[in-house]
Design a protein around this motif. Structure first.
Motif, PDB file in Angstrom:
ATOM      1  N   ALA A 187       0.860  -1.150  -0.178  1.00 23.07           N
ATOM      2  CA  ALA A 187      -0.132  -0.051  -0.151  1.00 23.07           C
ATOM      3  C   ALA A 187       0.795   1.342  -0.136  1.00 23.07           C
ATOM      4  N   LEU A 188       2.084   1.140   0.679  1.00 25.47           N
ATOM      5  CA  LEU A 188       2.937   2.454   0.914  1.00 25.47           C
ATOM      6  C   LEU A 188       3.469   2.672  -0.509  1.00 25.47           C
ATOM      7  N   ILE A 189       3.798   1.697  -1.306  1.00 23.03           N
ATOM      8  CA  ILE A 189       4.498   1.752  -2.526  1.00 23.03           C
ATOM      9  C   ILE A 189       3.421   2.270  -3.564  1.00 23.03           C
ATOM     10  N   GLY A 190       2.441   1.886  -3.128  1.00 25.06           N
ATOM     11  CA  GLY A 190       1.202   2.665  -4.291  1.00 25.06           C
ATOM     12  C   GLY A 190       1.049   4.243  -3.959  1.00 25.06           C
ATOM     13  N   GLN A 191       1.351   4.488  -2.786  1.00 22.51           N
ATOM     14  CA  GLN A 191       1.297   6.098  -2.334  1.00 22.51           C
ATOM     15  C   GLN A 191       2.788   6.745  -2.706  1.00 22.51           C
ATOM     16  N   GLY A 192       3.697   6.036  -3.334  1.00 17.06           N
ATOM     17  CA  GLY A 192       5.125   6.438  -3.519  1.00 17.06           C
ATOM     18  C   GLY A 192       5.903   6.490  -2.318  1.00 17.06           C
ATOM     19  N   LYS A 193       5.687   6.182  -1.170  1.00 12.27           N
ATOM     20  CA  LYS A 193       6.491   6.175   0.074  1.00 12.27           C
ATOM     21  C   LYS A 193       7.243   5.141  -0.005  1.00 12.27           C
ATOM     22  N   LEU A 194       8.407   5.271  -0.895  1.00 18.81           N
ATOM     23  CA  LEU A 194       9.257   3.876  -0.969  1.00 18.81           C
ATOM     24  C   LEU A 194      10.081   3.572   0.344  1.00 18.81           C
ATOM     25  N   ASN A 195      10.608   4.618   1.049  1.00 17.74           N
ATOM     26  CA  ASN A 195      11.439   4.277   1.963  1.00 17.74           C
ATOM     27  C   ASN A 195      10.885   3.546   3.213  1.00 17.74           C
ATOM     28  N   GLU A 196       9.592   4.180   3.511  1.00 19.70           N
ATOM     29  CA  GLU A 196       8.688   3.505   4.658  1.00 19.70           C
ATOM     30  C   GLU A 196       8.362   2.090   4.043  1.00 19.70           C
ATOM     31  N   ALA A 197       7.928   1.800   2.714  1.00 17.08           N
ATOM     32  CA  ALA A 197       7.699   0.505   2.363  1.00 17.08           C
ATOM     33  C   ALA A 197       8.946  -0.232   2.640  1.00 17.08           C
ATOM     34  N   MET A 198      10.107   0.213   2.212  1.00 18.83           N
ATOM     35  CA  MET A 198      11.228  -0.648   2.384  1.00 18.83           C
ATOM     36  C   MET A 198      11.366  -1.035   3.849  1.00 18.83           C
ATOM     37  N   LYS A 199      11.225  -0.243   4.731  1.00 18.71           N
ATOM     38  CA  LYS A 199      11.051  -0.817   6.376  1.00 18.71           C
ATOM     39  C   LYS A 199      10.198  -1.675   6.671  1.00 18.71           C
ATOM     40  N   LYS A 200       9.080  -1.712   6.088  1.00 16.27           N
ATOM     41  CA  LYS A 200       7.822  -2.582   6.398  1.00 16.27           C
ATOM     42  C   LYS A 200       8.232  -3.881   5.799  1.00 16.27           C
ATOM     43  N   LEU A 201       8.948  -4.024   4.586  1.00 19.74           N
ATOM     44  CA  LEU A 201       9.384  -5.307   3.927  1.00 19.74           C
ATOM     45  C   LEU A 201      10.420  -5.767   4.660  1.00 19.74           C
ATOM     46  N   GLN A 202      11.273  -5.110   5.119  1.00 16.79           N
ATOM     47  CA  GLN A 202      12.365  -5.549   6.122  1.00 16.79           C
ATOM     48  C   GLN A 202      11.951  -5.934   7.647  1.00 16.79           C
ATOM     49  N   LYS A 203      10.664  -5.316   8.031  1.00 14.58           N
ATOM     50  CA  LYS A 203      10.213  -6.020   9.150  1.00 14.58           C
ATOM     51  C   LYS A 203       9.373  -7.411   8.714  1.00 14.58           C
ATOM     52  N   ALA A 204       8.686  -7.625   7.699  1.00 13.49           N
ATOM     53  CA  ALA A 204       8.260  -8.714   7.336  1.00 13.49           C
ATOM     54  C   ALA A 204       9.135  -9.702   6.983  1.00 13.49           C
ATOM     55  N   GLU A 205      10.387  -9.421   6.557  1.00 11.43           N
ATOM     56  CA  GLU A 205      11.663 -10.142   6.486  1.00 11.43           C
ATOM     57  C   GLU A 205      12.098 -10.859   7.611  1.00 11.43           C
ATOM     58  N   ASP A 206      11.898 -10.073   8.655  1.00 10.24           N
ATOM     59  CA  ASP A 206      12.648 -10.432  10.193  1.00 10.24           C
ATOM     60  C   ASP A 206      11.924 -11.532  10.742  1.00 10.24           C
ATOM     61  N   GLY A 207      12.893 -12.336  11.368  1.00 11.98           N
ATOM     62  CA  GLY A 207      12.470 -13.718  12.026  1.00 11.98           C
ATOM     63  C   GLY A 207      11.378 -13.487  12.750  1.00 11.98           C
ATOM     64  N   SER A 208      11.097 -12.565  13.603  1.00 11.38           N
ATOM     65  CA  SER A 208       9.716 -12.509  14.495  1.00 11.38           C
ATOM     66  C   SER A 208       8.598 -12.486  13.530  1.00 11.38           C
ATOM     67  N   PHE A 209       8.617 -12.187  12.184  1.00  9.31           N
ATOM     68  CA  PHE A 209       7.261 -12.201  11.578  1.00  9.31           C
ATOM     69  C   PHE A 209       7.371 -13.221  10.446  1.00  9.31           C
ATOM     70  N   CYS A 210       8.490 -13.596   9.937  1.00 11.40           N
ATOM     71  CA  CYS A 210       8.461 -14.608   8.596  1.00 11.40           C
ATOM     72  C   CYS A 210       9.068 -16.038   9.135  1.00 11.40           C
ATOM     73  N   LEU A 211      10.306 -15.734   9.377  1.00 11.67           N
ATOM     74  CA  LEU A 211      10.969 -17.144   9.453  1.00 11.67           C
ATOM     75  C   LEU A 211      10.436 -17.876  10.860  1.00 11.67           C
ATOM     76  N   PHE A 212      10.491 -16.924  12.011  1.00  8.69           N
ATOM     77  CA  PHE A 212      10.011 -17.741  13.321  1.00  8.69           C
ATOM     78  C   PHE A 212       8.531 -18.125  13.058  1.00  8.69           C
TER      79      PHE A 212
END
Length: 685
Positions: A187-212
Motif C-alpha cells: 500500500a505504501l508503494i502505491g502512495q510512492g512512500k518507498l523508504n517507509e515501504a522498504m522498512k515494512k518489508l524488512q520488518k516482514a523479512e525479520d525472523g519474528s514475523f516470517c522465519l519464526f
C-alpha cells in the motif's frame, strides 16, 4: 426373497458408510471415494453419496471431474444443496464469472459462500465491493479464521492503492503477522512512500514475523519458507528499481530466479522487470527472460495491468530486436484490447520512425488524436517532437500552440519562446507571452468576481510578465515592454531594478515621463555602498587579487617614488665570437652564403690522387711528394694550421684566421677527416 436381498444391500451400504466416515476423518479421501462409488452402484441417485463424491474429488484436486458430476446430476444436486461446491470448482478452474453467477443464484448466502464471494470479487478486481464484503464478514463472524480475513482485507486495500491510486484508509489492523506487514508495504508503494515501504518489508523479512512464524508451524516446509521470502525480496528489488538503484535490483532479481520458485506469477513479474532494466541493451538476456512471462497459468496469477505491462514490453523488445512485423502485430493486438490507450499507438509510431517513415508516423498520431480528443495533448507533444527531429521547428510550434489546455503553462511558454527565438521570429514569441498573460488576467478576473475581493497576481503570472519584459528589452522592443514594466512596478514599488528598466524604456518614447519617474529613484547617498576594497580583493570570491609587493632595493625604491612610469630597458646580450677571432682582419662578406654560391668557389678538384693509386709497396709513401708539391713551397699562402705540426705552430703569428680569409684549404679539411678515420684502422700484414 426380495426382502432378504434388500436387507443384505442395506447392511452392505451401512458398512460402506462407516468406511467413508472413517476415511474422511483420517483425511484419506482417495479411499473414501472408492467406498462412495460402491454406494452409488447400489443407489445411483443418493444425494448424500453424490455430495460426498464431489467433496472427495475436490479434496483430491479433481475439480473438473467434480464439476462434471454436479452438472450431470442437476435434478438431484440443486443449487441450494451444492452451490458452494459448484462455485468453488468454477473458481479453482479460473471460471470466475461463472463462479460469481453461481454464488449470486444461491437462495441462501452461507458464511462459506460469503468467503468465496470475497475471493471472486478480488479476482475480478472489483475492489470496492470486495472491501465491503470482507468488512461484513469480519463484523459478523467470530472463529479461528479472523486473522486470515484481516489479511485479505489488507490485501484489498493494497490493491486499491497500487492499481487504482486510491488513498488507503487506516483500517486499524495490528501488524502481528508478516503477511500484514507485506500488504502494508504494498500500500505504501502505491502512495510512492518507498523508504517507509522498504522498512515494512524488512520488518516482514525479520525472523519474528516470517522465519519464526513459518519454521514453527508443522505443515510448512523449507520450500514454503523460500517461496515466501522470494515474494518479499522481489518487492524489495522493485523498490530499489524505482529508486534508481538498478544494479542492486538486478542482482536481487537474478538471485530469486536462481532459486527457481514455483510461483509462475512471481517469475513473470521479475522477468518483466529485468527486461525494463535492460531496455535496448543486453537484448539476448531479455529474450531469455521473456520466455518466463509466457509460462502456463500466468494470466490467472497477475492483474490486468500487470499483464498489459508485460505485453507492452514484449512489443518494445520486438522493436529493439528489429522484428518489425512482430512489433506491429503485438501493438495492434494491444490497441484492439484498449483502443483509448496511448502506448500501442506510440509504439507503432516509434517503429515507423525506426523505418525512416516519419510522415506516416505523424499521420498515425494525428488520426489517433482526432479519434480520442481526451488524449490529444500527449499525442500532439509527440508529433511536435517528431517535427523538431525533422528540422521543421515552425510546424512543431504550430502543433504545440494547438494544445489549448497547455498554452498558459510556463513550460509550454518557455518551449515556444525558445523555438521562435531559434527561428528569429520575435513577433510570434512576444505573441505567445501576450496570450499566456491574458489567460492569467482573465482567470484572475473570474476569481475576483466570484470572491468579490481583490486578490494579488499569482507568482506564475508575475513571472511571465517579468520574462516578457526582459525578452522585449533584450530584442530592442522597449516601447512594447513599458506596459509590462509598469505592471511589475505597481505590484512592487520598491523594486529599483524594474523602475530603472522602466525609465530606460520611457527615455526613448517619452523623456518627460522618464524624468518624472526618475524622481522615485533613491538618492545617490542612500545608494552609496561602504565597502572595504582590500578585504573584498583578498576574499575567496574575488576575481582579481592584488599581488603582494616584495622587498625593494635602493634603486627600485627610487623608481617607485619618482620613476614609476619609466619602463626598465632590457640589456642586450653580446654575441659569441670565434675562438681565433682577429679584430684587425676584415671578415669575409660572403661567409653567410653556402660554399657553392660564393664568388671564389671553383668546384671540386677531381682525380687528384689517381696517379698515386697502385704505386709502391703496400703501406709505403712517396718520398718526394712533399718536395714536388708546389702548394707547400714558401711562396704559396699557408693553409690552416695542422695539429701536431711544428711548422704550423711556428707560423701561427703570420696566419690569417680561417673565418676571415678566403678559404683555400678545403682539401686540407678533407685530409683531416681522412687522418681521423685512419686512427682507428688496423695495420695489414
Amino acid at each position: 426373497k426380495m426382502a432378504a436381498v434388500a436387507g443384505g444391500a442395506g447392511s452392505a451400504a451401512a458398512a460402506l458408510w462407516s468406511e467413508v466416515n472413517r476415511c474422511g476423518q483420517n483425511g484419506d479421501f482417495a479411499r473414501a471415494l472408492k467406498s462412495v462409488n460402491k454406494i452409488l452402484q447400489i443407489s445411483k441417485d443418493d444425494v448424500t453419496a453424490l455430495q460426498c463424491k464431489v467433496v472427495c474429488l475436490i479434496q483430491n484436486g479433481n475439480f473438473k471431474e467434480a464439476l462434471s458430476v454436479i452438472n450431470t446430476h442437476t435434478k438431484v444436486l440443486t443449487s441450494d444443496v451444492i452451490a458452494f461446491e459448484k462455485a468453488y470448482c468454477e473458481y479453482r478452474l479460473n471460471r470466475i464469472e461463472n463462479a460469481l453467477k453461481t454464488i449470486q443464484s444461491a437462495s441462501q448466502q452461507t458464511d462459506k459462500l460469503k468467503e468465496l464471494y470475497g475471493q471472486v470479487l478480488y479476482r475480478l478486481e472489483r475492489y470496492d465491493d470486495c472491501l465491503a464484503a470482507y468488512r461484513d464478514l469480519i463484523r459478523n463472524s467470530q472463529d479461528e479464521y479472523e486473522e486470515e480475513r484481516k489479511t485479505n482485507l489488507s490485501a484489498v486495500v493494497a490493491a486499491q492503492s497500487t492499481w487504482e491510486k486510491v488513498m488507503p484508509e487506516d483500517l486499524g489492523l495490528r501488524e502481528a503477522t508478516y503477511e500484514l506487514c507485506y500488504n502494508s508495504a504494498c500500500a505504501l508503494i502505491g502512495q510512492g512512500k518507498l523508504n517507509e515501504a522498504m522498512k515494512k518489508l524488512q520488518k516482514a523479512e525479520d525472523g519474528s514475523f516470517c522465519l519464526f512464524a513459518l519454521i514453527f508451524l508443522q505443515d510448512v516446509t523449507e520450500e514454503d519458507i523460500e517461496a515466501e521470502l522470494a515474494i518479499i525480496h522481489g518487492q524489495m528489488a522493485y523498490i530499489m528499481q524505482l529508486q534508481g538503484r538498478t544494479e542492486d535490483a538486478l542482482q536481487l532479481y537474478n538471485q530469486i530466479i536462481k532459486l527457481k520458485p514455483t510461483d509462475v506469477g512471481l517469475l513473470a513479474v521479475i522477468a518483466n522487470n529485468i527486461i525494463t532494466i535492460n531496455k535496448d541493451q543486453n537484448v539476448f538476456d531479455s529474450k531469455k527472460k521473456v520466455k518466463l512471462t509466457n509460462a502456463e497459468g500466468v494470466e490467472h496469477k497477475l492483474s490486468k495491468k500487470q499483464l498489459q505491462a508485460i505485453e507492452f514490453n514484449k512489443a518494445l523488445l520486438a522493436m529493439y530486436t528489429n522484428q518489425a512485423d512482430q512489433c506491429r502485430k503485438l501493438s495492434a493486438s494491444l490497441q484492439s484490447q484498449s483502443p483509448e490507450h496511448l502506448l500501442p499507438v506510440l509504439i507503432q509510431a516509434a517503429q515507423l520512425c525506426r523505418e525512416k517513415q516519419h510522415a506516416k508516423a505523424v499521420v498515425l498520431l494525428q488520426d489517433f488524436a482526432d479519434q480520442h480528443p481526451a488524449n490529444a495533448a500527449e499525442i500532439k507533444l509527440t508529433m511536435a517532437q517528431l517535427k523538431i527531429a525533422q528540422g521543421s521547428v515552425t510546424k512543431a510550434c504550430m502543433i504545440l500552440r494547438s494544445i489549448e489546455e497547455l498554452q498558459h503553462k510556463p513550460g509550454m511558454v518557455s518551449a515556444l519562446v525558445t523555438m521562435y527565438s531559434h527561428e528569429e521570429d520575435i513577433d510570434s514569441a512576444i505573441e505567445v507571452f501576450t496570450q499566456a498573460i491574458q489567460w492569467y488576467q482573465q482567470f484572475q478576473a473570474r476569481t475576483n468576481y466570484s470572491c468579490c475581493v481583490f486578490q494579488p497576481k499569482s507568482p506564475v503570472h508575475l513571472s511571465l510578465i517579468r520574462e516578457a519584459a526582459n525578452f522585449k528589452l533584450k530584442h530592442g522592443r522597449k516601447k512594447e515592454a513599458i506596459s509590462d514594466l509598469e505592471e511589475l512596478w505597481k505590484q512592487n514599488p520598491k523594486d529599483v531594478h524594474t523602475l530603472a528598466q522602466l525609465i530606460s524604456a520611457y527615455s526613448l518614447v517619452d523623456p518627460e515621463k522618464a524624468k518624472v519617474l526618475s524622481k522615485h529613484l533613491p538618492s545617490s547617498d542612500t545608494m552609496s555602498l561602504k565597502v572595504d576594497v582590500d578585504a573584498l580583493e583578498n576574499s575567496h570570491g574575488a576575481t582579481y587579487v592584488r599581488k603582494k609587493a616584495g622587498k625593494l632595493t635602493g634603486d627600485s625604491q627610487q623608481k617607485e617614488q619618482g620613476q614609476g612610469d619609466v619602463k626598465k630597458k632590457k640589456k642586450k646580450k653580446k654575441g659569441k665570437l670565434p675562438k681565433n677571432y682577429d679584430p684587425k682582419v676584415t671578415p669575409d662578406p660572403e661567409r653567410w652564403l653556402p660554399m657553392r654560391e660564393r664568388s671564389y668557389y671553383r668546384g671540386r678538384k677531381k682525380g687528384k690522387k689517381k696517379d698515386q693509386v697502385g704505386k709502391g709497396t703496400q703501406g709505403s709513401t712517396t718520398a718526394g711528394s712533399s718536395e714536388l708539391d708546389a702548394s707547400r713551397t714558401a711562396s704559396s699562402p699557408p693553409t690552416s694550421p695542422r695539429p701536431g705540426s711544428a711548422a704550423a705552430v711556428s707560423a701561427t703569428s703570420n696566419v690569417i684566421p680561417p673565418r676571415h680569409q678566403k678559404p683555400a684549404g678545403a682539401p686540407a679539411t678533407k685530409k683531416k677527416q681522412q687522418q681521423k678515420k685512419k686512427k682507428g684502422a688496423k695495420g695489414g700484414w
